[in-house]
Design a protein around this motif. Structure first.
Motif, PDB file in Angstrom:
ATOM      1  N   PRO A  74      -5.627  11.307   5.894  1.00 42.86           N
ATOM      2  CA  PRO A  74      -5.238  11.899   4.602  1.00 42.86           C
ATOM      3  C   PRO A  74      -5.478  10.917   3.458  1.00 42.86           C
ATOM      4  O   PRO A  74      -5.616   9.711   3.696  1.00 42.86           O
ATOM      5  CB  PRO A  74      -3.736  12.139   4.775  1.00 42.86           C
ATOM      6  CG  PRO A  74      -3.292  11.077   5.737  1.00 42.86           C
ATOM      7  CD  PRO A  74      -4.453  10.897   6.688  1.00 42.86           C
ATOM      8  N   PRO A  75      -5.512  11.402   2.218  1.00 45.96           N
ATOM      9  CA  PRO A  75      -5.525  10.467   1.083  1.00 45.96           C
ATOM     10  C   PRO A  75      -4.338   9.505   1.204  1.00 45.96           C
ATOM     11  O   PRO A  75      -3.259   9.885   1.675  1.00 45.96           O
ATOM     12  CB  PRO A  75      -5.368  11.387  -0.135  1.00 45.96           C
ATOM     13  CG  PRO A  75      -5.948  12.698   0.314  1.00 45.96           C
ATOM     14  CD  PRO A  75      -5.557  12.818   1.763  1.00 45.96           C
ATOM     15  N   LEU A  76      -4.534   8.265   0.753  1.00 44.57           N
ATOM     16  CA  LEU A  76      -3.505   7.236   0.946  1.00 44.57           C
ATOM     17  C   LEU A  76      -2.346   7.390  -0.023  1.00 44.57           C
ATOM     18  O   LEU A  76      -1.380   6.637   0.050  1.00 44.57           O
ATOM     19  CB  LEU A  76      -4.138   5.837   0.798  1.00 44.57           C
ATOM     20  CG  LEU A  76      -5.400   5.591   1.630  1.00 44.57           C
ATOM     21  CD1 LEU A  76      -5.900   4.163   1.439  1.00 44.57           C
ATOM     22  CD2 LEU A  76      -5.161   5.882   3.105  1.00 44.57           C
ATOM     23  N   VAL A  77      -2.428   8.355  -0.940  1.00 51.14           N
ATOM     24  CA  VAL A  77      -1.333   8.613  -1.873  1.00 51.14           C
ATOM     25  C   VAL A  77      -0.282   9.541  -1.250  1.00 51.14           C
ATOM     26  O   VAL A  77       0.701   9.896  -1.890  1.00 51.14           O
ATOM     27  CB  VAL A  77      -1.839   9.232  -3.200  1.00 51.14           C
ATOM     28  CG1 VAL A  77      -2.711   8.227  -3.955  1.00 51.14           C
ATOM     29  CG2 VAL A  77      -2.631  10.517  -2.945  1.00 51.14           C
ATOM     30  N   GLU A 131      -2.627  -0.898  -8.063  1.00 50.45           N
ATOM     31  CA  GLU A 131      -1.416  -0.491  -8.795  1.00 50.45           C
ATOM     32  C   GLU A 131      -0.485   0.353  -7.931  1.00 50.45           C
ATOM     33  O   GLU A 131       0.736   0.228  -8.007  1.00 50.45           O
ATOM     34  CB  GLU A 131      -1.799   0.335 -10.037  1.00 50.45           C
ATOM     35  CG  GLU A 131      -2.355  -0.496 -11.177  1.00 50.45           C
ATOM     36  CD  GLU A 131      -3.130   0.348 -12.198  1.00 50.45           C
ATOM     37  OE1 GLU A 131      -3.771  -0.263 -13.065  1.00 50.45           O
ATOM     38  OE2 GLU A 131      -3.115   1.596 -12.118  1.00 50.45           O
ATOM     39  N   GLU A 132      -1.061   1.214  -7.113  1.00 47.79           N
ATOM     40  CA  GLU A 132      -0.226   2.121  -6.315  1.00 47.79           C
ATOM     41  C   GLU A 132       0.033   1.572  -4.913  1.00 47.79           C
ATOM     42  O   GLU A 132       0.573   2.274  -4.064  1.00 47.79           O
ATOM     43  CB  GLU A 132      -0.879   3.513  -6.279  1.00 47.79           C
ATOM     44  CG  GLU A 132      -1.073   4.066  -7.693  1.00 47.79           C
ATOM     45  CD  GLU A 132      -1.554   5.512  -7.751  1.00 47.79           C
ATOM     46  OE1 GLU A 132      -1.503   6.217  -6.724  1.00 47.79           O
ATOM     47  OE2 GLU A 132      -1.978   5.924  -8.848  1.00 47.79           O
ATOM     48  N   LYS A 133      -0.380   0.316  -4.690  1.00 47.68           N
ATOM     49  CA  LYS A 133      -0.146  -0.358  -3.406  1.00 47.68           C
ATOM     50  C   LYS A 133      -0.512   0.553  -2.236  1.00 47.68           C
ATOM     51  O   LYS A 133       0.260   0.744  -1.296  1.00 47.68           O
ATOM     52  CB  LYS A 133       1.314  -0.797  -3.283  1.00 47.68           C
ATOM     53  CG  LYS A 133       1.738  -1.817  -4.344  1.00 47.68           C
ATOM     54  CD  LYS A 133       3.154  -2.329  -4.017  1.00 47.68           C
ATOM     55  CE  LYS A 133       3.557  -3.520  -4.842  1.00 47.68           C
ATOM     56  NZ  LYS A 133       3.682  -3.248  -6.288  1.00 47.68           N
ATOM     57  N   LEU A 134      -1.723   1.113  -2.287  1.00 44.74           N
ATOM     58  CA  LEU A 134      -2.120   2.092  -1.273  1.00 44.74           C
ATOM     59  C   LEU A 134      -2.278   1.439   0.099  1.00 44.74           C
ATOM     60  O   LEU A 134      -2.134   2.104   1.120  1.00 44.74           O
ATOM     61  CB  LEU A 134      -3.411   2.804  -1.698  1.00 44.74           C
ATOM     62  CG  LEU A 134      -3.286   3.655  -2.973  1.00 44.74           C
ATOM     63  CD1 LEU A 134      -4.578   4.408  -3.243  1.00 44.74           C
ATOM     64  CD2 LEU A 134      -2.112   4.633  -2.867  1.00 44.74           C
ATOM     65  N   ASP A 135      -2.562   0.127   0.119  1.00 48.03           N
ATOM     66  CA  ASP A 135      -2.658  -0.556   1.416  1.00 48.03           C
ATOM     67  C   ASP A 135      -1.304  -0.546   2.123  1.00 48.03           C
ATOM     68  O   ASP A 135      -1.213  -0.222   3.315  1.00 48.03           O
ATOM     69  CB  ASP A 135      -3.220  -1.979   1.253  1.00 48.03           C
ATOM     70  CG  ASP A 135      -2.515  -2.791   0.175  1.00 48.03           C
ATOM     71  OD1 ASP A 135      -1.730  -2.219  -0.613  1.00 48.03           O
ATOM     72  OD2 ASP A 135      -2.750  -4.012   0.115  1.00 48.03           O
ATOM     73  N   GLU A 136      -0.242  -0.852   1.363  1.00 50.96           N
ATOM     74  CA  GLU A 136       1.096  -0.867   1.979  1.00 50.96           C
ATOM     75  C   GLU A 136       1.508   0.528   2.435  1.00 50.96           C
ATOM     76  O   GLU A 136       2.098   0.700   3.503  1.00 50.96           O
ATOM     77  CB  GLU A 136       2.130  -1.414   0.979  1.00 50.96           C
ATOM     78  CG  GLU A 136       1.952  -2.910   0.736  1.00 50.96           C
ATOM     79  CD  GLU A 136       2.827  -3.434  -0.409  1.00 50.96           C
ATOM     80  OE1 GLU A 136       3.875  -2.821  -0.709  1.00 50.96           O
ATOM     81  OE2 GLU A 136       2.438  -4.462  -0.997  1.00 50.96           O
ATOM     82  N   ASN A 137       1.183   1.534   1.613  1.00 53.33           N
ATOM     83  CA  ASN A 137       1.535   2.906   1.995  1.00 53.33           C
ATOM     84  C   ASN A 137       0.788   3.329   3.256  1.00 53.33           C
ATOM     85  O   ASN A 137       1.376   3.937   4.161  1.00 53.33           O
ATOM     86  CB  ASN A 137       1.224   3.865   0.841  1.00 53.33           C
ATOM     87  CG  ASN A 137       1.965   5.174   0.973  1.00 53.33           C
ATOM     88  OD1 ASN A 137       3.177   5.193   1.189  1.00 53.33           O
ATOM     89  ND2 ASN A 137       1.242   6.275   0.887  1.00 53.33           N
ATOM     90  N   ALA A 138      -0.500   2.976   3.321  1.00 51.01           N
ATOM     91  CA  ALA A 138      -1.305   3.338   4.499  1.00 51.01           C
ATOM     92  C   ALA A 138      -0.747   2.662   5.743  1.00 51.01           C
ATOM     93  O   ALA A 138      -0.677   3.263   6.825  1.00 51.01           O
ATOM     94  CB  ALA A 138      -2.765   2.929   4.287  1.00 51.01           C
TER      95      ALA A 138
END
Ligand SMILES: *Cc1c(COP(=O)(O)O)cnc(C)c1O
Length: 414
Positions: A389-392, A312-319
């Motif tokens: 860091p956390p991916l958020v 939901e939070e697209k953490l892969d893209e953010n990372a």
């Protein structure tokens, strides 16, 4: 003293020192609260968390969706053991196998247990499907690996500290250099008794070693050609940490056995897993492997929520995006630095190498200074600091952290 009473850092440290086994060497920071990318110590000082509990807290501290799922399930049913069915496990098993594209999952609790599970499945497959003579299966592993702390796993570690005086060691492992496809080919073709190849797609504890492009693809092809199982330990690299859901996805490799842990629960609960297709997983029959807590309803509910958050939070893209930004920014500084020789990594799993020897205290001293300035990181070796860091984390926060890191490193320039 009651644990509910407020206590100072010094008191908390002295309690651990006196009553706990000394099997860790923590930074002198005592944490009592976490939200997202931040943690607070008992004195109320706020820090950016740049370790994320060794990449277990990818979804951020105390993510409300994960904590909510855990609380709801904890008030309903916590543990049945696998002596009976429960109404959450099957739902989770369908969810996680669909999520990663496998037929079946075997649920465990810690990363080391999942590695042990994969090794046992691999050996059983070797005897029952590949036809290797009993007790002769060999599994290829890599130098400088980190797969956990059990007796079998440390048997094939080459970290003397992890191994020494814990023998006799488990036999059946062949160690080859990491990121060396010729060495793998030689080992894999050296005997008819090779059952599997166990590998970290990026070596985390070794200091965030990223193998050459194509290594995983070629390794998988060699395994396929020789009827050897490709076993990916994604306990640290998985769950979006490196900018893809799995680090093997950077090379479109599908492992025969996939090992997950850490962020599979977002750090809320110990949840690990081994995933495989039926042809491999079906060698395990009732009574041959298990764990009292493995696959319990709380773990199942927590893991579904944790994976949903990543999606939901697209953490892969953010990372992926923020990892690139992090390395770009640090590289600008490194161009003029005498203390840092390089930054390496993928996504938000990165490390800097300090221009000093492996036994030096410099990385530790830098981490102590970083903590004073409000950022928590830990050396993996005397001269390597991992930043995860956390991916958020947001772009604004990441740039703030880059500022803290560079300012601190400047204080150490000669
Ligand atoms: C942390 C880790 C493990 C062990 O996980 P535990 O939950 O600590 O047992 C195994 N493999 C890798 C790659 C890890 O980073």
């Amino acid at each position: 003293m009651s644990v509910l009473q407020k206590m100072s850092s010094a008191e908390a440290i002295s309690l651990e020192d006196k009553f706990g086994a000394h099997n860790y060497h923590p930074l002198p920071v005592v944490l009592s609260k976490g939200v997202g990318v931040f943690v607070w110590d008992v004195e109320g000082k706020k820090y950016y968390d740049f370790l994320s509990a060794y990449s277990a807290v990818n979804q951020g501290h105390c993510h409300p969706k994960i904590v909510g799922a855990m609380m709801e399930q904890a008030q309903t049913l916590t543990l049945t053991s696998r002596a009976f069915y429960n109404d959450k496990l099957g739902v989770y098993e369908k969810y996680v196998t669909d999520f990663f594209g496998f037929d079946k999952v075997l649920p465990m609790n810690t990363g080391a247990e999942a590695v042990e599970t994969a090794l046992k499945i691999c050996r059983k497959w070797a005897y029952e499907k590949k036809g290797i003579p009993e007790n002769e299966a060999q599994i290829i592993v890599c130098e400088n690996n980190f797969h956990g702390r059990t007796t079998t796993i440390i048997s094939f570690s080459n970290d003397e500290n992890a191994r020494k005086n814990f023998g006799p060691y488990t036999a059946g492992f062949i160690k080859i250099p990491y990121d060396d496809i010729d060495a793998l080919e030689k080992a894999i073709t050296s005997s008819k008794n090779i059952a599997g190849f166990l590998v970290e797609p990026i070596q985390g504890e070794a200091g965030v070693f990223v193998p050459s492009e194509g290594y995983l693809t070629k390794a998988k092809a060699l395994c396929e050609a020789n009827n050897v199982l490709f076993i990916a330990d994604e306990v640290q690299t998985g769950i979006a940490r490196t900018g893809k859901m799995l680090a093997v996805h950077h090379e479109n490799v599908q492992p025969d056995l996939l090992i997950l842990g850490k962020a599979l629960s977002g750090g809320a609960y110990p949840v690990s897993a081994v995933l495989a297709m039926d042809a491999v997983m079906n060698v395990i029959k009732p009574g041959q492997h298990g764990s009292t807590f493995g696959g319990n309803p709380v773990a199942a509910a927590v893991a579904i929520a944790a994976l949903e958050v990543v999606k939901e939070e697209k953490l892969d893209e953010n990372a992926s995006a923020l990892g690139q930004l992090f390395r770009d920014e640090l590289n600008k500084y490194i161009a003029t630095s005498s203390i840092v020789s390089l930054v390496r990594g993928k996504g938000l799993l990165n490390a800097i190498v300090i221009n000093d020897n492996e036994e030096s205290e410099t990385a530790w001293n830098i981490c102590v200074k970083l903590a004073e300035k409000g950022l928590l990181a830990k050396p993996t070796h005397g001269n390597i600091i991992r930043f995860a860091p956390p991916l958020v984390i947001t772009e604004y926060q990441l740039l703030d952290c880059v500022g803290i890191i560079i300012n601190t490193l400047r204080d150490f320039e000669k």
